[in-house]
Design a protein around this motif. Structure first.
Motif, PDB file in Angstrom:
ATOM      1  N   LEU A  18       0.831  -1.211   0.000  1.00  0.00           N
ATOM      2  CA  LEU A  18       0.000   0.000   0.000  1.00  0.00           C
ATOM      3  C   LEU A  18       0.864   1.259   0.000  1.00  0.00           C
ATOM      4  N   ARG A  19       1.941   1.255   0.768  1.00  0.00           N
ATOM      5  CA  ARG A  19       2.795   2.448   0.872  1.00  0.00           C
ATOM      6  C   ARG A  19       3.640   2.648  -0.369  1.00  0.00           C
ATOM      7  N   VAL A  20       4.062   1.573  -0.981  1.00  0.00           N
ATOM      8  CA  VAL A  20       4.804   1.702  -2.244  1.00  0.00           C
ATOM      9  C   VAL A  20       3.880   2.223  -3.338  1.00  0.00           C
ATOM     10  N   MET A  21       2.653   1.704  -3.390  1.00  0.00           N
ATOM     11  CA  MET A  21       1.663   2.204  -4.356  1.00  0.00           C
ATOM     12  C   MET A  21       1.360   3.679  -4.101  1.00  0.00           C
ATOM     13  N   PHE A  22       1.235   4.042  -2.828  1.00  0.00           N
ATOM     14  CA  PHE A  22       0.968   5.437  -2.477  1.00  0.00           C
ATOM     15  C   PHE A  22       2.121   6.326  -2.932  1.00  0.00           C
ATOM     16  N   TYR A  23       3.337   5.851  -2.743  1.00  0.00           N
ATOM     17  CA  TYR A  23       4.525   6.625  -3.156  1.00  0.00           C
ATOM     18  C   TYR A  23       4.494   6.889  -4.657  1.00  0.00           C
ATOM     19  N   HIS A  24       4.218   5.859  -5.442  1.00  0.00           N
ATOM     20  CA  HIS A  24       4.187   6.039  -6.899  1.00  0.00           C
ATOM     21  C   HIS A  24       3.049   6.975  -7.314  1.00  0.00           C
ATOM     22  N   ALA A  25       1.906   6.865  -6.648  1.00  0.00           N
ATOM     23  CA  ALA A  25       0.796   7.769  -6.948  1.00  0.00           C
ATOM     24  C   ALA A  25       1.154   9.204  -6.560  1.00  0.00           C
ATOM     25  N   TYR A  26       1.816   9.348  -5.430  1.00  0.00           N
ATOM     26  CA  TYR A  26       2.216  10.672  -4.937  1.00  0.00           C
ATOM     27  C   TYR A  26       3.205  11.326  -5.901  1.00  0.00           C
ATOM     28  N   ILE A  27       4.179  10.551  -6.351  1.00  0.00           N
ATOM     29  CA  ILE A  27       5.185  11.077  -7.286  1.00  0.00           C
ATOM     30  C   ILE A  27       4.552  11.426  -8.630  1.00  0.00           C
ATOM     31  N   SER A  28       3.637  10.563  -9.089  1.00  0.00           N
ATOM     32  CA  SER A  28       2.996  10.803 -10.389  1.00  0.00           C
ATOM     33  C   SER A  28       2.121  12.052 -10.374  1.00  0.00           C
ATOM     34  N   CYS A  29       1.667  12.454  -9.168  1.00  0.00           N
ATOM     35  CA  CYS A  29       0.862  13.672  -9.041  1.00  0.00           C
ATOM     36  C   CYS A  29       1.735  14.902  -8.789  1.00  0.00           C
ATOM     37  N   GLY A  30       3.046  14.744  -8.898  1.00  0.00           N
ATOM     38  CA  GLY A  30       3.958  15.874  -8.731  1.00  0.00           C
ATOM     39  C   GLY A  30       4.452  16.090  -7.323  1.00  0.00           C
ATOM     40  N   GLY A  31       4.211  15.129  -6.436  1.00  0.00           N
ATOM     41  CA  GLY A  31       4.655  15.266  -5.050  1.00  0.00           C
ATOM     42  C   GLY A  31       6.174  15.240  -4.945  1.00  0.00           C
TER      43      GLY A  31
END
Length: 258
Positions: A18-31
């Protein structure tokens, strides 16, 4: 009894995924992990890498020291490694929360429920992405609380040992070096130890020796960092961050009213 540990072994990889998926989603949104307080942590960390001193910082040294190590290893590309470290500590915190609740409530179902909630906690995932001290300090608070609760049970069983108390104390000291808001929390545990000692008729000689050890171990980093602040920023105390925050909040109100 083994069933609850099987559930925990299932939850750990779920939490990682879940946290790895969250990281990739966060980065893809410009985080980027950068927040308003990030700059002060990075200033102290980079100053330490370059000069061996944290410089004129209002931050306590714990989190900047972690950042300095990662910057030394990866340079300006430290961020993915930092997130990895923070996710790892977050997972460790989930495991220790399970152990804490299992010991405190003597109930495997409560421990499992606590671990499930922590595994799915959106804020835990989010703060693991940020260049801030929150998630790291939280992990050490949970670890320290787990060991301290075990120590109280040792008093109840008339079997006071050293390991749980030392590990709990070390975890709390690390936590308030990372985030000074936690520096007063150990006082609550000391009151709890004394109350438990009275209630369980503990071996006071052993208990007082450990409390004296903790007092010295607790005071030394506070004293040393206060001396550092006195020399580098002219502040006679552990951290002026509350004063700085109050000034910024008032300045924001004045600016918004203008």
């Amino acid at each position: 009894m083994l069933q609850k540990y099987k559930v925990l072994l299932f939850l750990v990889p779920v939490a990682v995924i879940l946290r790895v998926m969250f990281y990739h989603a966060y980065i893809s949104c410009g985080g980027t992990g950068i927040e308003i307080d990030t700059g002060s942590y990075l200033y102290a960390a980079k100053n330490f890498v370059e000069t061996g001193s944290f410089g004129a910082t209002v931050r306590t040294p714990g989190y900047p020291f972690i950042l300095a190590i990662l910057i030394k290893i990866k340079g300006e590309e430290y961020y993915p490694l930092l997130v990895g470290v923070q996710i790892f500590l977050n997972i460790v915190g989930i495991v220790y929360l399970f152990l804490l609740c299992d010991k405190l409530f003597q109930n495997g179902k409560v421990a499992i429920l606590a671990a499930v909630i922590a595994t799915l906690n959106f804020l835990d995932m989010y703060y693991s992405m940020l260049v801030l001290s929150d998630s790291v300090a939280q992990a050490f608070i949970v670890i320290g609380s787990c060991y301290y609760v075990r120590f109280i049970y040792e008093m109840a069983e008339k079997n006071i040992k050293t390991a749980n108390f030392v590990l709990g104390s070390a975890s709390f000291i690390i936590a308030f070096l990372i985030r000074p808001a936690f520096m007063y929390l150990p006082a609550a545990f000391i009151i709890g130890f004394i109350a438990a000692g009275i209630f369980y008729k503990a071996d006071w000689k052993k208990l007082l020796v450990r409390l004296a050890f903790f007092g010295i171990a607790y005071i030394m980093p506070v004293f040393l960092w206060s001396a550092y602040n006195k020399e580098h920023i002219g502040y006679d105390g552990y951290t002026p961050i509350s004063n700085v925050n109050l000034y910024q909040y008032n300045a924001a109100v004045v600016y918004a009213s203008a």
